[in-house]
Design a protein around this motif. Structure first.
Motif, PDB file in Angstrom:
ATOM      1  N   ASP A 287      42.798  38.383  38.949  1.00 29.50           N
ATOM      2  CA  ASP A 287      43.072  39.840  37.690  1.00 29.50           C
ATOM      3  C   ASP A 287      45.028  39.465  38.248  1.00 29.50           C
ATOM      4  OD1 ASP A 287      41.447  41.096  37.163  1.00 29.50           O
ATOM      5  OD2 ASP A 287      40.923  42.313  38.387  1.00 29.50           O
ATOM      6  N   THR A 298      38.555  41.495  36.105  1.00 32.40           N
ATOM      7  CA  THR A 298      38.102  42.791  35.425  1.00 32.40           C
ATOM      8  C   THR A 298      38.479  43.181  33.807  1.00 32.40           C
ATOM      9  OG1 THR A 298      39.124  43.916  37.422  1.00 32.40           O
ATOM     10  CG2 THR A 298      39.224  44.848  35.825  1.00 32.40           C
ATOM     11  N   ASN A 299      39.436  42.286  33.498  1.00 33.19           N
ATOM     12  CA  ASN A 299      39.376  42.558  31.864  1.00 33.19           C
ATOM     13  C   ASN A 299      37.825  41.434  31.040  1.00 33.19           C
ATOM     14  OD1 ASN A 299      40.730  42.883  29.613  1.00 33.19           O
ATOM     15  ND2 ASN A 299      42.352  41.478  29.494  1.00 33.19           N
ATOM     16  N   ILE A 302      35.486  44.657  31.320  1.00 37.53           N
ATOM     17  CA  ILE A 302      35.566  45.347  30.347  1.00 37.53           C
ATOM     18  C   ILE A 302      35.360  45.078  28.875  1.00 37.53           C
ATOM     19  CG2 ILE A 302      37.844  46.369  29.274  1.00 37.53           C
ATOM     20  CD1 ILE A 302      39.312  46.657  31.341  1.00 37.53           C
ATOM     21  N   VAL A 324      33.425  50.049  36.467  1.00 36.31           N
ATOM     22  CA  VAL A 324      34.350  48.868  36.508  1.00 36.31           C
ATOM     23  C   VAL A 324      35.652  49.391  36.549  1.00 36.31           C
ATOM     24  CG1 VAL A 324      36.491  46.861  35.107  1.00 36.31           C
ATOM     25  CG2 VAL A 324      33.329  47.282  34.592  1.00 36.31           C
ATOM     26  N   ASP A 325      36.197  49.268  38.378  1.00 31.71           N
ATOM     27  CA  ASP A 325      37.083  49.238  38.707  1.00 31.71           C
ATOM     28  C   ASP A 325      38.282  49.183  38.078  1.00 31.71           C
ATOM     29  OD1 ASP A 325      39.186  50.823  39.490  1.00 31.71           O
ATOM     30  OD2 ASP A 325      39.170  49.727  42.202  1.00 31.71           O
ATOM     31  N   THR A 326      39.173  49.690  36.968  1.00 30.95           N
ATOM     32  CA  THR A 326      40.795  49.534  36.070  1.00 30.95           C
ATOM     33  C   THR A 326      41.896  49.859  36.584  1.00 30.95           C
ATOM     34  OG1 THR A 326      40.262  51.316  34.743  1.00 30.95           O
ATOM     35  CG2 THR A 326      39.287  49.958  34.031  1.00 30.95           C
ATOM     36  N   LEU A 329      44.207  47.849  36.391  1.00 31.89           N
ATOM     37  CA  LEU A 329      45.773  46.745  35.382  1.00 31.89           C
ATOM     38  C   LEU A 329      45.969  47.951  34.801  1.00 31.89           C
ATOM     39  CD1 LEU A 329      41.774  46.075  33.534  1.00 31.89           C
ATOM     40  CD2 LEU A 329      43.660  45.109  35.157  1.00 31.89           C
ATOM     41  N   ARG A 333      45.261  48.351  29.356  1.00 24.16           N
ATOM     42  CA  ARG A 333      43.600  48.223  28.983  1.00 24.16           C
ATOM     43  C   ARG A 333      42.948  49.298  29.816  1.00 24.16           C
ATOM     44  NH1 ARG A 333      41.098  45.200  26.854  1.00 24.16           N
ATOM     45  NH2 ARG A 333      42.889  45.976  25.210  1.00 24.16           N
ATOM     46  N   ARG A 334      43.455  50.300  30.410  1.00 20.43           N
ATOM     47  CA  ARG A 334      42.582  51.142  31.653  1.00 20.43           C
ATOM     48  C   ARG A 334      42.152  52.362  30.691  1.00 20.43           C
ATOM     49  NH1 ARG A 334      45.809  53.629  36.408  1.00 20.43           N
ATOM     50  NH2 ARG A 334      43.504  54.171  36.575  1.00 20.43           N
ATOM     51  N   HIS A 337      40.057  51.196  28.000  1.00 18.54           N
ATOM     52  CA  HIS A 337      38.076  50.581  28.297  1.00 18.54           C
ATOM     53  C   HIS A 337      37.490  52.066  28.827  1.00 18.54           C
ATOM     54  CE1 HIS A 337      35.130  49.856  31.705  1.00 18.54           C
ATOM     55  NE2 HIS A 337      35.790  50.579  32.203  1.00 18.54           N
TER      56      HIS A 337
END
Length: 404
Positions: A287, A298-299, A302, A324-326, A329, A333-334, A337
């Motif tokens: 990332d 990760t994106n 998402i 999904v561990d955001t 980010l 974005r977090r 999601h």
């Protein structure tokens, strides 16, 4: 006038304005009158933009009309009392469009170092979901960037054009979050023109993404899919020795394309674009946030959740989303999601879990939750679907979002 209505209630409102019956409208969208009646009475939630688009088209209104956009940007210490109208004036100032009609500028033009810092600050604010601050700063930065383009020469002018393009792109992204789709399109269009003048294909690719987002916001999903295909063809020649920024822009373009394909109900193309993005993320290796893309594995994960939701695969989205561990980010974005996860959980009748997710998102980014149609529609649905009084948590959230 319709801010406190659900999407289904807005459908009924515009249907009455058009003077057509449920039977006629249902026929235009190839549905039954019973289905439409349930939509208008909130017994069926409209949670897919592909369906909302078909209703908007039949009613001859915009998608924004049905999802309640744009919304009013609240005044704050960061926004001041001149918000979207000030940015609109800057974008529509004819003197900004050509030096032929402009009076000589007062004062010294900005240094490129200072302009670079200002552009970075507004993009960081966007990714931090501080839309009021970004909206306040953008007219000033736009004026400085235009002046820099007019006064610089040679390679410095190329960089000034790149910074002007990124300023327009920042305006397009922020205006898109606020539901101002026409203004966002204007900004993205001018940004793409400036990007081409810069001669920097990373900047050009970045602006292709913004134009695609604008097409998405106005329901032109098939056109957005085609744009991604054309833009990817343009960028492919530079992939051999691609920099991390180039890879990030290229991969993010496919993520945007996957969303467009999903909203066009083109499952095969959505999956193809996700695989292309995943390949770019694998090559990138981790990332990152080159060119403010937040691009990486990760994106991609998402967007697998988001496209599942757009395609109506809410069971898949509700199962994959919470995994999904955001945490690494940017805030924007977090939170985006989180809203997807909350939508999927609500569709699976897991409302308490969905509420917890939205409340956590609001803690991180109250402006973003306030302005996204999905959070407003979720909360309105919870209020309308409760027998008797809604819970204190739901009622308080509805009041904070200005939907009751």
């Amino acid at each position: 006038m319709t801010q406190q209505l659900t999407i289904g209630e807005r459908v009924a409102w515009y249907r009455h304005r058009r003077g057509i019956s449920q039977e006629v409208l249902a026929g235009l969208v190839v549905r039954t009158p019973d289905w439409l009646g349930k939509v208008e009475n909130n017994r069926i939630q409209l949670d897919r933009l592909s369906v909302i688009r078909s209703l908007a088209h039949a009613l001859d209104v915009s998608i924004g009309d049905l999802i309640g956009e744009p919304t009013l940007l609240e005044w704050s210490n960061e926004s001041g009392r001149r918000t979207v109208p000030a940015l609109r004036e800057a974008l529509m100032d004819y003197r900004q469009l050509t030096p032929l009609l402009s009076a000589p500028a007062d004062g010294e033009p900005p240094t490129l170092a200072n302009l670079r810092s200002d552009v970075s600050e507004v993009w960081d604010a966007y990714q931090g979901s501080r839309f009021g601050f970004a909206t306040r700063q953008l007219p000033l930065i736009l004026s400085d960037a235009l002046l820099a383009v007019r006064t610089c020469t040679g390679q410095e002018r190329d960089e000034a054009n790149a910074l002007l393009a990124l300023t327009y792109q920042g305006a397009a992204m922020v205006l898109g979050k606020l539901g101002e789709s026409e203004l966002a399109w204007m900004a993205a269009d001018r940004g793409l023109a400036a990007a081409q003048q810069s001669g920097n294909n990373v900047i050009v690719g970045s602006l292709f993404r913004s134009v695609t987002h604008c097409l998405l916001s106005t329901g032109r999903y098939e056109t957005a899919v085609q744009l991604v295909s054309d833009a990817a063809g343009f960028l492919e020649t530079g992939l051999g020795a691609a920099s991390p920024s180039y890879l990030s822009v290229y991969g993010t373009l496919f993520l945007t394309g996957a969303m467009a394909a999903a909203r066009a109900e083109d499952r095969a193309t959505a999956q193809t674009y996700l695989r292309e993005a995943e390949s770019a993320a694998t090559r990138l290796g981790a990332d990152a946030n080159h060119m403010w893309t937040a691009f990486g594995p990760t994106n991609v994960a998402i967007h697998k959740v988001a496209t599942a939701g757009e395609l109506g695969d809410f069971q898949i989205a509700s199962e994959l989303g919470p995994q999904v561990d955001t945490s690494g980010l940017p805030t924007e974005r977090r939170v985006r999601h989180d809203l997807e996860v909350a939508r999927a959980l609500t569709a699976r009748n897991r409302t308490d879990e969905a509420l917890a997710v939205v409340l956590e998102a609001e803690q991180m980014a109250p402006e973003q939750v306030r302005h996204h149609y999905m959070s407003r529609e979720l909360v309105l649905g919870w209020v309308r679907g409760t027998r008797g009084r809604p819970s204190r948590s739901v009622a308080d959230l509805a009041e904070r979002l200005r939907v009751v």
